[in-house]
Design a protein around this motif. Structure first.
Motif, PDB file in Angstrom:
ATOM      1  N   SER A 125       4.925   2.426  16.065  1.00 50.79           N
ATOM      2  CA  SER A 125       5.976   1.491  16.448  1.00 50.79           C
ATOM      3  C   SER A 125       5.817   0.257  15.579  1.00 50.79           C
ATOM      4  N   PHE A 126       6.902  -0.227  15.054  1.00 49.10           N
ATOM      5  CA  PHE A 126       6.798  -1.406  14.193  1.00 49.10           C
ATOM      6  C   PHE A 126       7.864  -2.425  14.574  1.00 49.10           C
ATOM      7  N   GLY A 127       7.688  -3.607  14.053  1.00 46.60           N
ATOM      8  CA  GLY A 127       8.693  -4.644  14.247  1.00 46.60           C
ATOM      9  C   GLY A 127       8.775  -5.183  15.654  1.00 46.60           C
ATOM     10  N   ARG A 128       7.703  -5.025  16.424  1.00 52.75           N
ATOM     11  CA  ARG A 128       7.784  -5.502  17.796  1.00 52.75           C
ATOM     12  C   ARG A 128       7.970  -7.018  17.836  1.00 52.75           C
ATOM     13  N   ARG A 129       7.432  -7.656  16.827  1.00 58.16           N
ATOM     14  CA  ARG A 129       7.546  -9.102  16.753  1.00 58.16           C
ATOM     15  C   ARG A 129       9.025  -9.531  16.620  1.00 58.16           C
ATOM     16  N   HIS A 130       9.807  -8.676  15.978  1.00 56.35           N
ATOM     17  CA  HIS A 130      11.195  -9.053  15.700  1.00 56.35           C
ATOM     18  C   HIS A 130      12.147  -8.644  16.813  1.00 56.35           C
ATOM     19  N   THR A 131      11.902  -7.463  17.380  1.00 57.29           N
ATOM     20  CA  THR A 131      12.903  -6.950  18.313  1.00 57.29           C
ATOM     21  C   THR A 131      12.364  -6.795  19.728  1.00 57.29           C
ATOM     22  N   ARG A 132      11.143  -7.142  19.948  1.00 58.67           N
ATOM     23  CA  ARG A 132      10.499  -6.995  21.251  1.00 58.67           C
ATOM     24  C   ARG A 132      10.627  -5.549  21.751  1.00 58.67           C
ATOM     25  N   GLY A 133      10.472  -4.609  20.844  1.00 55.26           N
ATOM     26  CA  GLY A 133      10.443  -3.217  21.249  1.00 55.26           C
ATOM     27  C   GLY A 133      11.809  -2.584  21.456  1.00 55.26           C
ATOM     28  N   MET A 134      12.872  -3.349  21.152  1.00 49.98           N
ATOM     29  CA  MET A 134      14.193  -2.745  21.275  1.00 49.98           C
ATOM     30  C   MET A 134      14.666  -2.326  19.885  1.00 49.98           C
ATOM     31  N   GLY A 135      15.858  -1.746  19.837  1.00 55.91           N
ATOM     32  CA  GLY A 135      16.388  -1.291  18.550  1.00 55.91           C
ATOM     33  C   GLY A 135      16.793  -2.468  17.670  1.00 55.91           C
ATOM     34  N   THR A 136      17.193  -2.134  16.434  1.00 53.04           N
ATOM     35  CA  THR A 136      17.588  -3.205  15.526  1.00 53.04           C
ATOM     36  C   THR A 136      19.070  -3.529  15.652  1.00 53.04           C
ATOM     37  N   GLY A 137      19.794  -2.688  16.379  1.00 56.27           N
ATOM     38  CA  GLY A 137      21.230  -2.927  16.524  1.00 56.27           C
ATOM     39  C   GLY A 137      21.962  -2.855  15.189  1.00 56.27           C
ATOM     40  N   GLY A 138      21.509  -1.957  14.351  1.00 60.53           N
ATOM     41  CA  GLY A 138      22.220  -1.745  13.093  1.00 60.53           C
ATOM     42  C   GLY A 138      21.879  -2.723  11.988  1.00 60.53           C
ATOM     43  N   GLU A 139      20.926  -3.603  12.227  1.00 57.25           N
ATOM     44  CA  GLU A 139      20.576  -4.579  11.186  1.00 57.25           C
ATOM     45  C   GLU A 139      19.510  -3.996  10.271  1.00 57.25           C
ATOM     46  N   HIS A 140      19.899  -3.524   9.114  1.00 55.34           N
ATOM     47  CA  HIS A 140      18.850  -2.881   8.323  1.00 55.34           C
ATOM     48  C   HIS A 140      17.957  -3.891   7.605  1.00 55.34           C
ATOM     49  N   THR A 141      18.452  -5.115   7.427  1.00 53.41           N
ATOM     50  CA  THR A 141      17.578  -6.121   6.806  1.00 53.41           C
ATOM     51  C   THR A 141      16.400  -6.435   7.721  1.00 53.41           C
ATOM     52  N   LEU A 142      16.709  -6.424   9.018  1.00 56.31           N
ATOM     53  CA  LEU A 142      15.667  -6.681  10.013  1.00 56.31           C
ATOM     54  C   LEU A 142      14.601  -5.593   9.941  1.00 56.31           C
ATOM     55  N   ALA A 143      15.077  -4.341   9.886  1.00 51.92           N
ATOM     56  CA  ALA A 143      14.147  -3.214   9.842  1.00 51.92           C
ATOM     57  C   ALA A 143      13.311  -3.272   8.574  1.00 51.92           C
ATOM     58  N   ARG A 144      13.975  -3.673   7.491  1.00 50.06           N
ATOM     59  CA  ARG A 144      13.252  -3.727   6.221  1.00 50.06           C
ATOM     60  C   ARG A 144      12.126  -4.766   6.295  1.00 50.06           C
ATOM     61  N   LYS A 145      12.465  -5.898   6.879  1.00 52.81           N
ATOM     62  CA  LYS A 145      11.485  -6.967   6.996  1.00 52.81           C
ATOM     63  C   LYS A 145      10.308  -6.494   7.858  1.00 52.81           C
ATOM     64  N   ALA A 146      10.664  -5.832   8.958  1.00 53.10           N
ATOM     65  CA  ALA A 146       9.636  -5.378   9.884  1.00 53.10           C
ATOM     66  C   ALA A 146       8.719  -4.366   9.221  1.00 53.10           C
ATOM     67  N   ILE A 147       9.306  -3.458   8.459  1.00 49.25           N
ATOM     68  CA  ILE A 147       8.480  -2.392   7.881  1.00 49.25           C
ATOM     69  C   ILE A 147       7.622  -2.934   6.746  1.00 49.25           C
ATOM     70  N   GLU A 148       8.146  -3.922   6.043  1.00 52.93           N
ATOM     71  CA  GLU A 148       7.352  -4.521   4.964  1.00 52.93           C
ATOM     72  C   GLU A 148       6.055  -5.117   5.523  1.00 52.93           C
ATOM     73  N   GLU A 149       6.134  -5.591   6.759  1.00 51.27           N
ATOM     74  CA  GLU A 149       4.958  -6.182   7.373  1.00 51.27           C
ATOM     75  C   GLU A 149       3.910  -5.136   7.731  1.00 51.27           C
TER      76      GLU A 149
ATOM     77  N   GLY B 250      18.081   3.200   7.951  1.00 60.39           N
ATOM     78  CA  GLY B 250      18.598   2.695   6.685  1.00 60.39           C
ATOM     79  C   GLY B 250      17.684   1.676   6.046  1.00 60.39           C
ATOM     80  N   GLY B 251      17.119   0.797   6.861  1.00 61.58           N
ATOM     81  CA  GLY B 251      16.291  -0.268   6.299  1.00 61.58           C
ATOM     82  C   GLY B 251      14.905   0.200   5.923  1.00 61.58           C
ATOM     83  N   ALA B 252      14.325   1.038   6.780  1.00 59.48           N
ATOM     84  CA  ALA B 252      12.917   1.371   6.584  1.00 59.48           C
ATOM     85  C   ALA B 252      12.704   2.550   5.634  1.00 59.48           C
ATOM     86  N   ALA B 253      13.640   3.498   5.611  1.00 60.76           N
ATOM     87  CA  ALA B 253      13.423   4.716   4.830  1.00 60.76           C
ATOM     88  C   ALA B 253      13.130   4.435   3.347  1.00 60.76           C
ATOM     89  N   PRO B 254      13.916   3.578   2.676  1.00 61.36           N
ATOM     90  CA  PRO B 254      13.607   3.329   1.266  1.00 61.36           C
ATOM     91  C   PRO B 254      12.206   2.747   1.077  1.00 61.36           C
TER      92      PRO B 254
END
Lengths: 405, 428
Positions: B70-94, B121-125
C-alpha cells in the motif's frame, strides 16, 4: 481564337487532370482527361511529395497526350482539414457627388474586406464573394444605383502555408503555372448545382476518398464551406478492422456489397471475401458490412450537421442536399443524409452535355474547376479591358496565393 | 520514512521463493490491476510471484494476491486517488526504495494497470521504469477506458505514452474492443472476463516459454534478446482450435482475434513471439507451415521467438498466441534507461551467454533506433525491398495509424473506426 485551360485535382485516391478548350463563343469542350492512382496523399493532404508528384505529372502527361495540346496554366483544387473559412466584410461609402455607386466604390469595399491578413503560417486560398448590400438591401449589381453605402463580404478560406505550397510545387515542378486555387467544395458545387439551385439554397456534399467537402449556398452565394477529414478510405479502414480482413479485400467488399443503410432483406445472407473459395476465403454476413458502414456514414453527417448548426434554415434550403464524390455512390447514403440533416437529399446529376464517361461523381470537382474558371466570379460592373483584366476579367485571378506565386 | 515502509519489508522475505533461475513477477497496480491479478489462475508456475499495489487500502485488503503494497497513505489516507494520476505518481515516487527491493532479482515483470484510473495511470510508468532499471524485462498489459469517457481517455493516452517509454512491450486493451468480443449476446460480465482471459493468455504464453520445456524450446535469453529495448506499438492475439483441423482453425481464429484489429495495434512486428500449444497429436509439418504463415502475416523481422509446447491435457485442442512489438518512431527509450538495458545483456550468466555475434547485432539495432522518427519505415523498406513491397503498400493505404497527427474532432479520433467508438457490435 480558342483557349486551352487545364484543371488539376490532387485527390486522395486519384490525381486527375482535365484539359478543356474554350471556343470563342465561350463554350467549353473537354479535350483531355486522365486520372492516376495517388498514393502520396492522405485525407486530402500530401504526405509523400514524390509519389503525389509522380501521380499528378503522369495524369497531366496523359491528358496532354490525349488532347494533343499543352497547357500553360491550370486551376488547382484545394482541400484538406487544414482549411478554415471566415466571413470578411468590407464597407465603403459612395464617393461620387450624385450618390451613384461606382465600380471604384465596390473595389474599395473589397479591398477593405480583404485587408485582414491571415494568421502566421496561414495563407488565403480562396475568397468567395457573398451578396452586395446597398444601404442594407441585397442587390445583384449596384453599379449605377443610388445609395450611400455599399457593403460586401467575402467567405475567405485560409489554409496551412506548408500544405498549400506543397500542392503548388507539385504543379510548378511540371513547369506549369497555377492560375488559381479553388476550393474543392466550391468547384464541385459549381458543377453539380446550377445557378437556379444555388439561388434556391442548397447544400452540396462532396464525399471523396480522404475527405468530405461541403458548401452551403443561400440565394446564390456561399454561406459556409467546410472539410471533414473523413472519406471513403475510412469506410474501407473500418471494414478492414471490423471484419478483420486485408485492406484490398475491404475495398473490394465496399465497392461490391457496401451499403450505408441496413436492409432487412440482407438478414442471414453471407458474401465471400475473395469469391473463389481459396485458402483464407471466408463468408461474411452482409449485415456486418452494412453495420460497419452505417455507423461511419451516420457519424459523418452528424459532424456536418454540427458544423452547420443553425445555418440550415428550411426557407433558405429549398434546393435540398446534393451528394457527389466517389463515396456518394454507396447505396443508402442519401437516405442517411436526409434523415440526419433533416432535408431531402439526393445524388447530384451532371448537367446535360457532359459526356457520359466523364459524368461520374468522382469527377465533379475537376470538372467544376474548369467551369468555375469560366464563370465570372468578379465584382459586377462594366468589364474593363487591359490592366484590369488580370483582376476583373473573365479569367481573372482571385486575389490570393495564385497571384503571388 | 513512515511506518508502512517497514511493514512490507518484513513480510516479503520468503526464502522458499529464492529458486535459482528465472523469476517473474506479476504486478497489479490500481483497481483494475488488482482485479486482473486476482482473476489470473497461475498456480502451476511456481516461480511466478504476484504483487499488487494500490493507494486504496480497502481494495488491497480484499485482494488474494501473495504480496501487497500500500502506498501514498500520507496523501490519500488510504482512500483512492479519485483519478488524479499526478497524486499517484508523487506517492509512488516516495516509495521507490521499497519497490526497488521488491524488484530485486526479478527477471521478468508483467505490469497490469488500468490507465484510465489515477493509481494505475500514474504509478505504472514509474514502476515500469524502476523494473527496467533493475534489469527486468517488462511486459505491460494496459486496459484503456472507453473512448467516450473523453477526459479519462485522453489522460490514459498520456499515461500510455509514458509507459511505452519504459516497458519492453505494452499491450493496450481498449475497453472499446470489449464489445467486439464474445458472441452476439454476450453479457458485460462475459466481455470483461474475456478481457481478463486475454491478459491471462498473454502472460501464460510468455511464462510457458520461459519456464516449461517444450518441443521447440526457447528460453529467457531468446525472449530478452527479441524484446530488449523495444517499446512501442505492439500486437497481441490468440486463437484456439479444436478437432481434426485444430491447428488451421486456431490460425483462422488468431487472425480474427479482435485484439489484432484495433487502431493502435501494429500490423507488422519487428520482434515476434509465437507460441503454439497443442496435444500430443500435433503434426510437425503443420507446425512448420503455420509458423511460416504467421510470420508472413505479421511480416516479422529478424527477431522471432518461436516455441511449440505439447501439453497432454490439451487433447485435440491447439492454442496459438502471438505477441509482437515494433520499433517505435517516437517512443525511443530515454537515455537514463538505455545504458542499463545494454548492461543487462552482458550480465546474464545463463547457459546461453550472449556471444559476440549477438552483441554486434544488438548494437546495430541500437544505432538504427537512434535515427529519429523515420527509423521504423526505413527499416521496413530495407527488409521488404524485394519481397513484400507490394503487400506493404497495399496494407498501408487507408490505415491511418502511420500518420503522425491524430484526426481529432470534439475529442474523438475520427481515424478510429466509428463502430468502435460508438460501441456498435459487429457480428462476423
Amino acid at each position: 481564337m480558342s483557349k486551352i485551360i487545364g484543371a488539376v485535382e490532387i485527390g486522395t485516391s486519384k490525381a486527375k487532370a482535365l484539359i478543356g478548350e474554350v471556343a470563342e463563343n465561350g463554350s467549353l469542350n473537354v479535350v483531355g482527361m486522365a486520372s492516376r492512382p495517388n498514393e502520396g496523399m492522405r485525407k486530402g493532404e500530401i504526405v509523400d511529395f514524390r509519389k503525389a508528384a509522380v501521380a499528378v505529372h503522369s495524369a497531366l502527361e496523359d491528358a496532354e497526350k490525349m488532347s494533343g495540346t499543352t497547357v500553360d496554366e491550370v486551376y488547382l483544387a484545394q482541400t484538406g482539414s487544414h482549411l478554415k473559412g471566415h466571413m470578411l466584410r468590407g464597407t465603403a461609402s459612395v464617393a461620387s457627388s450624385d450618390s451613384r455607386v461606382d465600380v471604384t466604390d465596390l473595389q474599395r469595399a473589397a479591398q477593405e474586406a480583404k485587408r485582414k491578413q491571415p494568421d502566421q503560417g496561414r495563407t488565403y486560398v480562396h475568397h468567395v464573394r457573398t451578396p452586395i448590400l446597398l444601404d442594407g438591401r441585397i442587390v445583384q449589381d449596384p453599379v449605377g444605383m443610388i445609395g450611400a453605402k455599399v457593403d460586401l463580404g467575402y467567405w475567405s478560406i485560409d489554409g496551412d502555408d506548408q500544405a498549400i505550397k506543397q500542392a503548388l510545387h507539385v504543379i510548378s515542378n511540371y513547369s506549369l503555372d497555377v492560375k488559381d486555387l479553388i476550393l474543392s467544395s466550391i468547384a464541385s458545387s459549381t458543377m453539380m448545382a446550377g445557378p437556379d439551385l444555388r439561388r434556391a439554397g442548397t447544400l452540396v456534399i462532396d464525399m471523396g476518398a480522404g475527405v468530405t467537402d461541403y458548401a452551403l449556398y443561400r440565394q446564390g452565394f456561399v454561406v459556409s464551406t467546410g472539410v471533414v477529414p473523413v472519406g471513403g478510405d475510412h469506410v474501407t479502414g473500418d471494414l478492414s478492422m471490423g471484419l478483420r480482413i486485408l485492406e484490398p479485400y475491404a475495398e473490394k467488399l465496399k465497392l461490391e456489397h457496401g451499403k450505408a443503410l441496413p436492409d432487412p432483406m440482407d438478414e442471414g445472407e453471407d458474401v465471400w471475401i475473395i469469391g473463389n473459395k481459396t485458402i483464407g476465403d471466408r463468408a461474411i454476413p452482409r449485415k456486418a458490412i452494412t453495420d460497419v458502414i452505417h455507423v461511419r456514414v451516420v457519424e459523418l453527417f452528424e459532424i456536418i450537421s454540427k458544423e452547420l448548426d443553425g445555418l440550415l434554415d428550411p426557407n433558405e434550403l429549398k434546393g435540398g442536399i446534393l451528394l457527389t464524390g466517389g463515396a456518394s455512390l454507396l447505396p443508402g447514403v442519401e437516405q442517411i443524409a436526409g434523415k440526419i440533416l433533416g432535408f431531402s437529399a439526393r445524388r447530384a446529376n451532371f448537367p446535360s452535355g457532359i459526356a457520359s464517361e466523364l459524368a461520374q461523381p468522382e469527377n465533379a470537382t475537376v470538372l467544376g474547376l474548369l467551369h468555375y474558371g469560366l464563370e465570372d466570379n468578379g465584382l459586377p460592373g462594366p468589364k474593363k479591358e487591359g490592366a484590369e483584366t488580370g483582376f476583373m476579367g473573365k479569367f481573372r485571378k482571385m486575389v490570393g496565393l495564385g497571384t503571388q506565386e | 520514512m513512515s511506518q508502512e515502509n517497514l511493514f512490507p519489508k518484513e513480510t516479503n522475505f520468503s526464502p522458499e521463493n529464492e529458486i535459482p533461475g528465472i523469476r517473474a513477477k506479476i504486478i497489479g497496480i490500481g483497481g483494475t490491476g488488482l482485479s486482473l491479478v486476482d482473476g489470473l489462475r497461475f498456480d502451476n508456475f511456481q516461480s511466478v510471484e504476484h504483487l499488487v499495489m494500490d493507494v486504496d487500502t480497502r481494495a488491497l485488503s480484499e485482494s488474494i494476491a501473495g504480496e501487497k503494497l500500500s502506498f501514498g497513505r500520507r496523501h490519500t489516507r488510504g482512500m483512492g486517488t479519485g483519478g488524479e494520476h499526478t497524486l499517484a505518481r508523487k506517492a509512488i515516487e516516495e516509495e521507490k526504495d521499497v519497490i526497488r527491493k521488491k524488484l530485486e532479482g526479478i527477471d521478468l515483470v508483467f505490469l497490469l494497470a488500468g490507465l484510465g484510473g489515477g493509481t494505475g495511470g500514474g504509478a505504472a510508468p514509474v514502476v515500469a521504469r524502476l523494473a527496467r532499471e533493475a534489469g527486468a524485462l517488462v511486459f505491460a498489459f494496459a486496459p484503456l477506458p472507453f473512448s467516450w469517457e473523453k477526459s479519462r481517455h485522453s489522460m490514459a493516452e498520456e499515461c500510455l505514452a509514458d509507459l511505452r517509454k519504459f516497458a519492453n512491450a505494452v499491450v493496450p486493451l481498449p475497453n472499446d474492443s470489449l464489445l467486439q468480443m464474445g458472441g452476439a449476446d454476450a453479457t458485460a460480465l462475459e466481455c470483461f472476463a474475456e478481457a481478463g482471459r486475454n491478459v491471462s493468455q498473454g502472460i501464460s504464453a510468455i511464462c510457458s516459454l520461459v519456464f516449461r520445456r517444450g518441443m521447440i524450446d526457447v528460453d529467457f535469453v531468446h525472449l530478452r534478446k527479441a524484446f530488449n529495448r523495444r517499446s512501442g506499438r505492439t500486437l497481441f492475439g490468440y486463437g484456439e482450435g479444436e478437432g481434426e483441423d485444430a491447428i488451421r482453425q486456431a490460425v483462422r481464429e488468431l487472425l480474427l482475434c479482435p485484439m489484432l484489429h484495433l487502431p493502435d495495434v501494429s500490423r507488422a512486428a519487428d520482434a515476434l513471439l509465437i507460441l503454439i500449444t497443442g496435444g500430443t497429436g500435433m503434426g510437425m509439418a503443420e507446425l512448420q507451415q503455420v509458423s511460416t504463415e504467421i510470420r508472413e502475416e505479421f511480416k516479422a523481422g529478424e527477431h522471432i521467438v518461436f516455441g511449440a509446447h505439447v501439453d497432454e491435457n490439451m487433447g485435440d485442442r491447439v492454442q496459438i498466441t502471438v505477441l509482437g512489438a515494433t520499433d517505435l518512431e517516437a517512443g525511443l527509450p530515454t537515455a537514463d534507461v538505455a545504458p542499463q538495458a545494454r548492461e543487462v545483456i552482458a550480465a546474464v550468466p545463463k547457459s546461453k551467454v550472449a556471444h559476440p555475434s549477438k552483441l554486434t547485432k544488438q548494437k546495430k539495432n541500437i544505432s538504427v533506433q537512434k535515427v529519429p522518427s523515420s527509423a521504423r519505415n526505413r527499416k521496413k523498406e530495407d527488409l521488404d525491398q524485394n519481397t513484400f513491397d507490394f503487400m506493404e503498400e497495399e496494407n498501408q493505404r487507408g490505415i491511418f495509424g502511420d500518420l503522425p497527427s491524430r484526426n481529432l474532432y470534439a475529442g474523438e479520433d475520427l481515424d478510429v473506426p466509428a463502430y468502435l467508438r460508438r460501441g456498435v457490435k459487429i457480428a462476423i
